[in-house]
Motif scaffolding. Structure first.
Motif, short mmCIF file in Angstrom:
data_model
loop_
_atom_site.label_atom_id
_atom_site.label_comp_id
_atom_site.label_asym_id
_atom_site.label_seq_id
_atom_site.Cartn_x
_atom_site.Cartn_y
_atom_site.Cartn_z
N VAL A 40 0.84 -1.18 0.28
CA VAL A 40 0.16 0.09 -0.25
C VAL A 40 0.79 1.07 0.24
O VAL A 40 1.87 1.57 0.78
N ALA A 41 1.01 2.36 -0.53
CA ALA A 41 2.08 2.99 -1.25
C ALA A 41 1.27 4.08 -1.58
O ALA A 41 0.15 4.85 -2.12
N ASP A 42 1.34 5.38 0.10
CA ASP A 42 -0.15 6.52 0.26
C ASP A 42 0.91 7.19 1.32
O ASP A 42 1.11 6.34 2.57
N ASP A 43 0.63 8.33 1.17
CA ASP A 43 1.40 9.32 1.86
C ASP A 43 0.59 9.96 3.02
O ASP A 43 0.67 10.73 4.20
N HIS A 44 -0.35 9.25 2.92
CA HIS A 44 -2.09 9.93 4.27
C HIS A 44 -1.92 8.62 5.33
O HIS A 44 -2.70 8.11 4.65
N PRO A 45 -1.10 8.95 6.56
CA PRO A 45 -1.37 7.42 7.30
C PRO A 45 -2.22 7.29 7.50
O PRO A 45 -2.55 5.82 7.77
N LEU A 46 -3.53 7.69 8.02
CA LEU A 46 -5.06 7.65 8.27
C LEU A 46 -5.44 6.84 6.61
O LEU A 46 -6.11 5.59 7.22
N PHE A 47 -5.81 7.19 5.58
CA PHE A 47 -6.07 6.52 4.95
C PHE A 47 -5.34 4.84 4.61
O PHE A 47 -6.01 4.64 4.38
N ARG A 48 -4.09 5.60 4.58
CA ARG A 48 -3.43 3.51 4.44
C ARG A 48 -3.67 3.15 5.47
O ARG A 48 -4.70 2.11 5.22
N ALA A 49 -3.99 3.14 6.77
CA ALA A 49 -4.75 2.62 7.90
C ALA A 49 -5.84 1.77 7.35
O ALA A 49 -5.81 0.56 7.70
N ALA A 50 -6.80 2.92 6.99
CA ALA A 50 -8.12 2.38 6.19
C ALA A 50 -8.04 1.15 5.35
O ALA A 50 -9.11 0.48 5.41
N VAL A 51 -6.95 1.91 4.58
CA VAL A 51 -6.86 0.37 3.02
C VAL A 51 -6.74 -0.81 4.26
O VAL A 51 -6.74 -1.53 3.74
N MET A 52 -5.32 -0.60 4.52
CA MET A 52 -5.29 -1.75 5.37
C MET A 52 -6.42 -1.94 6.35
O MET A 52 -6.36 -3.80 5.91
N HIS A 53 -6.94 -1.84 7.08
CA HIS A 53 -8.01 -2.24 7.74
C HIS A 53 -8.70 -3.68 6.83
O HIS A 53 -9.19 -4.82 6.41
N VAL A 54 -9.30 -2.43 5.81
CA VAL A 54 -10.19 -3.58 4.52
C VAL A 54 -9.21 -4.92 3.93
O VAL A 54 -10.12 -6.00 3.91
N LEU A 55 -8.14 -4.53 3.79
CA LEU A 55 -6.97 -5.48 2.95
C LEU A 55 -6.86 -6.71 4.29
O LEU A 55 -7.52 -8.16 3.82
N ARG A 56 -6.89 -6.28 5.56
CA ARG A 56 -7.08 -7.36 6.44
C ARG A 56 -8.28 -8.01 6.35
O ARG A 56 -8.13 -9.49 6.99
N GLU A 57 -9.05 -7.79 6.33
CA GLU A 57 -10.42 -8.13 6.43
C GLU A 57 -10.90 -8.75 5.38
O GLU A 57 -11.31 -10.20 5.68
N ARG A 58 -10.56 -8.75 3.66
CA ARG A 58 -10.78 -8.79 3.31
C ARG A 58 -9.97 -9.86 2.81
O ARG A 58 -10.45 -11.35 1.73
N LEU A 59 -8.84 -10.41 2.56
CA LEU A 59 -7.51 -11.02 2.48
C LEU A 59 -6.70 -11.78 3.69
O LEU A 59 -5.20 -10.88 3.62
N PRO A 60 -7.86 -11.92 4.77
CA PRO A 60 -6.53 -11.79 5.53
C PRO A 60 -5.44 -12.94 5.33
O PRO A 60 -4.12 -13.03 6.26
N GLN A 61 -4.89 -13.26 4.05
CA GLN A 61 -3.98 -14.74 3.48
C GLN A 61 -3.30 -13.96 3.04
O GLN A 61 -1.42 -14.32 2.69
N TYR A 62 -3.12 -12.41 2.47
CA TYR A 62 -1.86 -11.50 2.30
C TYR A 62 -0.84 -10.24 3.36
O TYR A 62 -1.95 -10.12 4.20
N ALA A 63 0.49 -10.46 3.83
CA ALA A 63 0.86 -10.00 4.93
C ALA A 63 0.43 -8.33 4.08
O ALA A 63 -0.05 -7.96 2.99
#
Length: 212
Positions: A8-31
């Motif tokens: 995830v490449a984004d310079d806004h920490p809050l948005f990066r955290a939001a995207v990472m939350h979606v990824l962990r929920e939707r794609l837990p098999q990925y680091a």
């Protein structure tokens, strides 16, 4: 063996955290690996060969419009790139598609739709919102010319666009000055440019009139 990874490449920490939350929920098999600038994105890709998809904000520090997308596609053609941007103007979406993105997700996209889009891209498909912008033959020609450059030549081109002299480019990239001269000659020929200034203008055309 390293786990399959999303970057995830984004310079806004809050948005990066939001995207990472979606990824962990939707794609837990990925680091998940983060980057906050064009430079840290490049370092992360070198350090993590297991990356299988890049989610890229076009407006990070060190980025020049679509230059980062083109650079990643040139250096890592096997890794799909999905643009995540607050600018969902149809022309921006169309240019992202023509410059090699596998998908485009506006930052206003609901989490479920974002997850479905990433599922599609990871399955080998493309995902773009509906567009009304016409295909640009000029952008298609530009993408084809830039695709001829090697990754090293693309790096030299970006230095040219910043107005650096051959000696400065050599220092910046750790190359011999004569090697830089050879690259510059090849770049101008491949891009059908008559001067360094013309090549810099071409790079400028990768930027959009609106913030991305």
């Amino acid at each position: 063996m390293s786990a399959p990874t999303l970057l995830v490449a984004d310079d806004h920490p809050l948005f990066r955290a939001a995207v990472m939350h979606v990824l962990r929920e939707r794609l837990p098999q990925y680091a998940i690996v983060e980057a906050a600038s064009a430079a840290t994105l490049g370092a992360a890709l070198q350090a993590h060969p297991e990356v299988e998809l890049v989610l890229l904000d076009l407006a990070m520090p060190g980025a020049r419009g679509f230059s980062v997308l083109l650079h990643v596609r040139g250096e890592y053609p096997e890794i799909p790139v999905v643009i995540i941007s607050s600018n969902d103007h149809p022309r921006v979406i169309r240019r992202a598609q023509q410059f090699g993105a596998a998908g485009f997700i506006p930052k206003s996209t609901p989490a479920d739709t974002m997850g479905a889009a990433l599922d599609a891209v990871l399955a080998g498909d493309n995902w773009f919102p509906p567009m009304v912008a016409e295909r640009s033959e000029a952008d298609a020609a530009l993408a084809a010319r830039l695709a001829q450059l090697t990754p090293q030549q693309f790096r030299v081109l970006l230095c040219l666009a910043d107005g650096l002299l051959n000696k400065q480019i050599a220092h910046e990239l750790g190359l011999a000055e004569n090697t830089v001269k050879v690259h510059v000659t090849a770049i101008l020929k491949k891009l059908e440019c008559y001067s360094r200034t013309q090549a810099a203008v071409l790079v400028k055309s990768l930027e959009n009139d609106q913030d991305m």
